[in-house]
Design an enzyme around this catalytic site. Sequence first.
Site, PDB file in Angstrom:
ATOM      1  N   GLN A  66      -3.863 -55.857  59.292  1.00 50.53           N
ATOM      2  CA  GLN A  66      -3.083 -54.746  60.557  1.00 50.53           C
ATOM      3  C   GLN A  66      -1.925 -54.058  59.786  1.00 50.53           C
ATOM      4  O   GLN A  66      -1.464 -54.173  59.051  1.00 50.53           O
ATOM      5  CB  GLN A  66      -2.015 -55.421  61.719  1.00 50.53           C
ATOM      6  CG  GLN A  66      -1.122 -54.365  63.038  1.00 50.53           C
ATOM      7  CD  GLN A  66      -0.623 -55.051  63.875  1.00 50.53           C
ATOM      8  OE1 GLN A  66       0.510 -54.998  63.218  1.00 50.53           O
ATOM      9  NE2 GLN A  66      -0.896 -54.849  65.072  1.00 50.53           N
ATOM     10  N   CYS A  96       5.553 -51.651  66.853  1.00 51.11           N
ATOM     11  CA  CYS A  96       6.551 -52.638  66.651  1.00 51.11           C
ATOM     12  C   CYS A  96       8.047 -51.614  66.838  1.00 51.11           C
ATOM     13  O   CYS A  96       7.593 -50.184  66.259  1.00 51.11           O
ATOM     14  CB  CYS A  96       6.601 -52.424  65.266  1.00 51.11           C
ATOM     15  SG  CYS A  96       7.717 -53.261  64.709  1.00 51.11           S
ATOM     16  N   ASN A 206      -2.694 -57.560  76.549  1.00 50.68           N
ATOM     17  CA  ASN A 206      -1.840 -58.227  75.624  1.00 50.68           C
ATOM     18  C   ASN A 206      -0.471 -58.628  76.534  1.00 50.68           C
ATOM     19  O   ASN A 206      -0.050 -56.779  76.677  1.00 50.68           O
ATOM     20  CB  ASN A 206      -1.768 -58.026  73.936  1.00 50.68           C
ATOM     21  CG  ASN A 206      -0.706 -58.344  73.331  1.00 50.68           C
ATOM     22  OD1 ASN A 206      -0.135 -57.730  73.338  1.00 50.68           O
ATOM     23  ND2 ASN A 206      -0.247 -59.586  73.030  1.00 50.68           N
ATOM     24  N   GLY A 228      -0.535 -64.014  72.173  1.00 49.24           N
ATOM     25  CA  GLY A 228       0.482 -63.843  70.576  1.00 49.24           C
ATOM     26  C   GLY A 228       1.424 -65.388  70.644  1.00 49.24           C
ATOM     27  O   GLY A 228       0.819 -66.388  70.100  1.00 49.24           O
TER      28      GLY A 228
HETATM   29  C1  FMN Z   1       6.940 -63.397  65.264  1.00 48.79           C
HETATM   30  C2  FMN Z   1       6.706 -62.222  66.078  1.00 48.79           C
HETATM   31  C3  FMN Z   1       5.818 -61.510  65.113  1.00 48.79           C
HETATM   32  C4  FMN Z   1       5.171 -60.268  65.642  1.00 48.79           C
HETATM   33  N1  FMN Z   1       4.378 -59.299  64.985  1.00 48.79           N
HETATM   34  C5  FMN Z   1       3.912 -58.182  65.114  1.00 48.79           C
HETATM   35  C6  FMN Z   1       3.047 -57.300  64.210  1.00 48.79           C
HETATM   36  O1  FMN Z   1       3.274 -57.878  62.958  1.00 48.79           O
HETATM   37  N2  FMN Z   1       2.732 -56.835  64.776  1.00 48.79           N
HETATM   38  C7  FMN Z   1       1.897 -56.250  65.815  1.00 48.79           C
HETATM   39  O2  FMN Z   1       1.302 -55.556  66.262  1.00 48.79           O
HETATM   40  N3  FMN Z   1       2.875 -57.090  67.864  1.00 48.79           N
HETATM   41  C8  FMN Z   1       3.773 -58.218  66.016  1.00 48.79           C
HETATM   42  N4  FMN Z   1       4.098 -58.617  67.694  1.00 48.79           N
HETATM   43  C9  FMN Z   1       4.099 -58.322  68.316  1.00 48.79           C
HETATM   44  C10 FMN Z   1       2.800 -59.224  69.133  1.00 48.79           C
HETATM   45  O3  FMN Z   1       1.401 -59.432  68.968  1.00 48.79           O
HETATM   46  C11 FMN Z   1       2.496 -58.798  70.931  1.00 48.79           C
HETATM   47  O4  FMN Z   1       2.037 -57.711  71.076  1.00 48.79           O
HETATM   48  C12 FMN Z   1       3.671 -60.177  71.558  1.00 48.79           C
HETATM   49  O5  FMN Z   1       4.040 -60.354  70.850  1.00 48.79           O
HETATM   50  C13 FMN Z   1       2.564 -60.257  73.231  1.00 48.79           C
HETATM   51  O6  FMN Z   1       1.706 -61.292  72.892  1.00 48.79           O
HETATM   52  P1  FMN Z   1       2.407 -62.303  73.757  1.00 48.79           P
HETATM   53  O7  FMN Z   1       3.371 -62.173  75.104  1.00 48.79           O
HETATM   54  O8  FMN Z   1       1.218 -62.803  73.930  1.00 48.79           O
HETATM   55  O9  FMN Z   1       3.405 -63.334  72.706  1.00 48.79           O
HETATM   56  C14 FMN Z   1       5.075 -59.906  66.946  1.00 48.79           C
HETATM   57  C15 FMN Z   1       5.073 -61.097  67.466  1.00 48.79           C
HETATM   58  C16 FMN Z   1       6.091 -62.304  67.422  1.00 48.79           C
HETATM   59  C17 FMN Z   1       6.514 -63.136  68.280  1.00 48.79           C
END
Ligand code: FMN
Length: 319
Positions: A66, A96, A206, A228
């Site tokens: 990514q 992000c 997601n 995630g």
């Molecule tokens: C600690 C942390 C770091 C994350 N870093 C990224 C990242 O580097 N790139 C990205 O696209 N999303 C990032 N996200 C977002 C997750 O990829 C995801 O879209 C988000 O947590 C929602 O999904 P979930 O509810 O299943 O956690 C991050 C989320 C967390 C909790």
Amino acid sequence: MAMNEKILSVAPMLDWTDRHCRHFLRLICPSCVLFTEMLTTNALLLGRDPQRFLEYSAAEHPLILQVGGDDPEAMRRVSWLAREYQYDGINLNVGCPSPRVQKGSFGACLMATPEHVAELMAALADSGLAISIKHRLGLDREENYAALQQFVDRVAQSGCRHFIVHARNAWLKGLNPAENREIPPLRWDWVQHLKQDFPHLQIEINGGFKTPATVLEQYPYVDGVMIGRAAYHNPLLLAEVEMAMGRRAQLPERGQILEGLMTYAESWGEALPAPRLSRHLHGLYYGVAGAGEWRRFLGTAVLNESAADFLRRALQQFA
Ligand SMILES: Cc1cc2nc3c(=O)[nH]c(=O)nc-3n(C[C@H](O)[C@H](O)[C@H](O)COP(=O)(O)O)c2cc1C
């Protein structure tokens, strides 16, 4: 699309899904697609040690790199790097909302400029690797399905066929990144609508998935589900989902997972200090007896012990 073609993936998570974490998750879930943490084009092209970010173990395949950035030429060069390192695909982060990323004019703020995103995607396609985008529903408080549709339509014209949609808006002002994963409301139905409107595209959903049942409910409507935080906090969830999908007959034994990690840690020897691996293992006993004891044990990991020696102790006590 038949169930065996559906995608299950683990979200890219900065600081969390590093290579050691990914190897651990792979031991639990052989079929899921893994993603690197977001790596900026600057870190990859101008940083002192891009190799450190790009290297991974063969077991991690299928693995997607990514990237974050806003310059098409840099994207083109990164796509070549991704090919050189034999990634299975490249994904552009358009989700992000962090102030640092906004300052660089990439991440979620790119939702406002679909033309530019299309250009970035076309540049990423230069290496011939599979390309995908991870994006939000929209920006700030504007809830506008038609705008989302236009975004996807425009980006698809670049040749991108795979859209991973974090099913909530990103608020660029007033919320920090953690709040931006909780406060704007989830709209799973919008992602399902996208699949209806663009049946020829791969649409992956997601945001907020925590149980096998909620994941399974999505599969008739979308091509994939990305998990995630729940996958990090409760990694066995991934094996439970695989089982519910009919991809495996039973859950892996925790002792076997530790044995697999031991083999991995031994391949690193002294180069992998215990805390660099143990920090990702908190969820191994999630929700079962012994969870507290396990977490206390993880607290004994120290930098001058190798991960292999640490796991040897773990196996004595827990397997
Ligand atoms: C600690 C942390 C770091 C994350 N870093 C990224 C990242 O580097 N790139 C990205 O696209 N999303 C990032 N996200 C977002 C997750 O990829 C995801 O879209 C988000 O947590 C929602 O999904 P979930 O509810 O299943 O956690 C991050 C989320 C967390 C909790």
